[in-house]
Design an enzyme around this catalytic site. Sequence first.
Site, mmCIF file in Angstrom:
data_model
loop_
_atom_site.group_PDB
_atom_site.id
_atom_site.type_symbol
_atom_site.label_atom_id
_atom_site.label_comp_id
_atom_site.label_asym_id
_atom_site.label_seq_id
_atom_site.Cartn_x
_atom_site.Cartn_y
_atom_site.Cartn_z
ATOM 1 N N SER A 121 11.755 12.842 55.238
ATOM 2 C CA SER A 121 10.949 13.031 54.410
ATOM 3 C C SER A 121 9.533 13.555 54.904
ATOM 4 C CB SER A 121 11.403 12.833 53.325
ATOM 5 O OG SER A 121 11.005 10.950 53.778
ATOM 6 N N HIS A 142 16.950 17.902 54.156
ATOM 7 C CA HIS A 142 16.848 16.794 53.123
ATOM 8 C C HIS A 142 17.278 17.163 52.026
ATOM 9 C CE1 HIS A 142 13.526 15.275 50.948
ATOM 10 N NE2 HIS A 142 14.198 13.651 51.414
ATOM 11 N N GLU A 154 16.217 20.475 51.161
ATOM 12 C CA GLU A 154 15.149 21.518 51.570
ATOM 13 C C GLU A 154 15.556 21.293 53.294
ATOM 14 O OE1 GLU A 154 10.798 19.794 50.061
ATOM 15 O OE2 GLU A 154 11.964 18.410 50.910
ATOM 16 N N ASN A 193 8.581 16.328 48.397
ATOM 17 C CA ASN A 193 7.260 15.133 48.950
ATOM 18 C C ASN A 193 5.981 15.130 48.716
ATOM 19 O OD1 ASN A 193 9.301 13.164 48.360
ATOM 20 N ND2 ASN A 193 9.866 13.396 50.580
HETATM 21 N N1 3HC Z 1 25.912 8.870 42.742
HETATM 22 C C1 3HC Z 1 26.668 9.582 41.805
HETATM 23 N N2 3HC Z 1 26.646 9.550 40.078
HETATM 24 C C2 3HC Z 1 25.807 9.254 39.673
HETATM 25 C C3 3HC Z 1 24.969 9.081 40.090
HETATM 26 C C4 3HC Z 1 25.100 8.374 41.714
HETATM 27 N N3 3HC Z 1 24.447 7.427 42.766
HETATM 28 N N4 3HC Z 1 24.097 8.188 38.714
HETATM 29 C C5 3HC Z 1 23.889 8.983 38.590
HETATM 30 N N5 3HC Z 1 25.306 9.399 38.718
HETATM 31 C C6 3HC Z 1 25.284 10.629 37.483
HETATM 32 C C7 3HC Z 1 26.090 10.170 36.119
HETATM 33 O O1 3HC Z 1 27.675 9.907 36.843
HETATM 34 C C8 3HC Z 1 26.401 10.597 34.996
HETATM 35 O O2 3HC Z 1 27.457 11.440 35.582
HETATM 36 P P1 3HC Z 1 28.533 12.071 34.301
HETATM 37 O O3 3HC Z 1 27.068 13.268 33.628
HETATM 38 O O4 3HC Z 1 29.443 13.182 34.286
HETATM 39 O O5 3HC Z 1 28.741 11.373 33.202
HETATM 40 C C9 3HC Z 1 25.075 11.691 35.678
HETATM 41 O O6 3HC Z 1 24.798 10.984 36.995
HETATM 42 C C10 3HC Z 1 24.216 11.148 34.680
HETATM 43 O O7 3HC Z 1 23.168 9.595 35.055
HETATM 44 P P2 3HC Z 1 23.352 8.478 34.170
HETATM 45 O O8 3HC Z 1 23.679 9.246 32.981
HETATM 46 O O9 3HC Z 1 23.972 7.565 34.670
HETATM 47 O O10 3HC Z 1 21.967 8.393 34.083
HETATM 48 P P3 3HC Z 1 20.546 9.498 33.631
HETATM 49 O O11 3HC Z 1 21.279 11.002 32.742
HETATM 50 O O12 3HC Z 1 19.432 8.350 33.089
HETATM 51 O O13 3HC Z 1 20.384 10.124 34.762
HETATM 52 C C11 3HC Z 1 19.194 10.745 36.902
HETATM 53 C C12 3HC Z 1 20.006 9.410 36.168
HETATM 54 C C13 3HC Z 1 20.670 10.808 37.920
HETATM 55 C C14 3HC Z 1 19.082 8.850 38.453
HETATM 56 C C15 3HC Z 1 18.739 10.914 36.590
HETATM 57 O O14 3HC Z 1 17.403 9.624 35.894
HETATM 58 C C16 3HC Z 1 17.299 11.970 37.357
HETATM 59 O O15 3HC Z 1 17.557 12.547 38.044
HETATM 60 N N6 3HC Z 1 16.460 10.998 37.816
HETATM 61 C C17 3HC Z 1 14.985 11.362 38.519
HETATM 62 C C18 3HC Z 1 15.720 11.401 40.255
HETATM 63 C C19 3HC Z 1 15.080 12.164 40.505
HETATM 64 O O16 3HC Z 1 14.313 12.539 40.645
HETATM 65 N N7 3HC Z 1 14.879 11.844 42.328
HETATM 66 C C20 3HC Z 1 14.277 12.423 43.377
HETATM 67 C C21 3HC Z 1 13.886 11.789 44.206
HETATM 68 S S1 3HC Z 1 13.003 11.854 45.699
HETATM 69 C C22 3HC Z 1 14.053 12.032 46.513
HETATM 70 O O17 3HC Z 1 15.265 11.651 47.035
HETATM 71 C C23 3HC Z 1 13.200 12.597 48.133
HETATM 72 C C24 3HC Z 1 13.561 11.266 49.213
HETATM 73 O O18 3HC Z 1 12.589 11.931 50.008
HETATM 74 C C25 3HC Z 1 11.944 10.220 48.431
#
Ligand code: 3HC
Length: 287
Positions: A121, A142, A154, A193
């Site tokens: 990233s 990414h 990305e 990021n």
């Molecule tokens: N693997 C597979 N599926 C997953 C999962 C995982 N680790 N986590 C969640 N899910 C699925 C669930 O099964 C659920 O699916 P469904 O709707 O079919 O049942 C769906 O995602 C929603 O999950 P939950 O109901 O358990 O929980 P939430 O609705 O609270 O969602 C989340 C959880 C998807 C993590 C949500 O909170 C989210 O999108 N958060 C923001 C994440 C984010 O911003 N990520 C970017 C990070 S930055 C990055 O990655 C870049 C790096 O360089 C730092």
Amino acid sequence: MSDIQRVGVVGSGLMGSGIAEVCARAGLDVIVAEVSADATEAAHGRIAASLGRGVRSGKLSEEDRDQSLGRIRFTTDLGDFADRQFVVEAVAENEQIKTEVFTALDKVVEDRTAIFASNTSSIPIMKLGMATTRPEQVIGVHFFNPVPVLKLVELVPSLLTGAETQTRAEAFVTGALGKEVIRSQDRAGFVVNALLIPYLLSAIRMLESGFASPEDIDNGMVLGCAHPMGPLRLTDLIGLDTTKAIAESMYDEFKEPLFSPPPLLLRMVDAGLLGKKSGRGFHNYAS
Ligand code: 3HC
């Protein structure tokens, strides 16, 4: 459509496991490389648990889960990557470790048209390309955590990435993996990021200065701005060590105070409070 069938993933932490899972669900033949048998076992468990989640939510049949898992082989020997057409490096966000992986891949992957992608990233793709004899085949790809859920990839060409590598990599992530692509120049942090990390660091500075509690900071952004999770919980999900490493790379590149990791983040990483993966970060995850 994409011509790529044989994929290799180096590193099977949160991101590598997610990438391997998405590739296997897309019907591709996947090999995951790790440093130890314990690490491959942990990755197998993580991928199985994530696929199980898909079954429970009705998105995946039990048969699809078993077939997807069956498409993934685990190895501790990069030599097994000789026939790979697309390799994604997803090891720790550390320039030396990543360049060593690229140098090793350059030696073992026989197909000179194979694409070497990095899930970095913040580390320059140019540096990773120059660790190989084929920088025109090296590109940043990414993904975002959780990889099976988030649509974005990305795409980051370096100054030397070939046009065909860019076209094939885009066809692969959109056509085969069903992701959406945005493009960025090869600058630390890329698009997402560069915007996200200063925001997360601001939340940590806010906590550090006693401005508000972790719960109130997170609830503020969830309830007030409809973010799926607040900045401290998101830092816990990304990992405090990874957040620190990304911030340091960005600070090295731009020398802007907004990218400088605050002392609280540094001390928490020293203490092993790495977020969700270690059971405690800004919030507690111990069951
Ligand atoms: N693997 C597979 N599926 C997953 C999962 C995982 N680790 N986590 C969640 N899910 C699925 C669930 O099964 C659920 O699916 P469904 O709707 O079919 O049942 C769906 O995602 C929603 O999950 P939950 O109901 O358990 O929980 P939430 O609705 O609270 O969602 C989340 C959880 C998807 C993590 C949500 O909170 C989210 O999108 N958060 C923001 C994440 C984010 O911003 N990520 C970017 C990070 S930055 C990055 O990655 C870049 C790096 O360089 C730092």
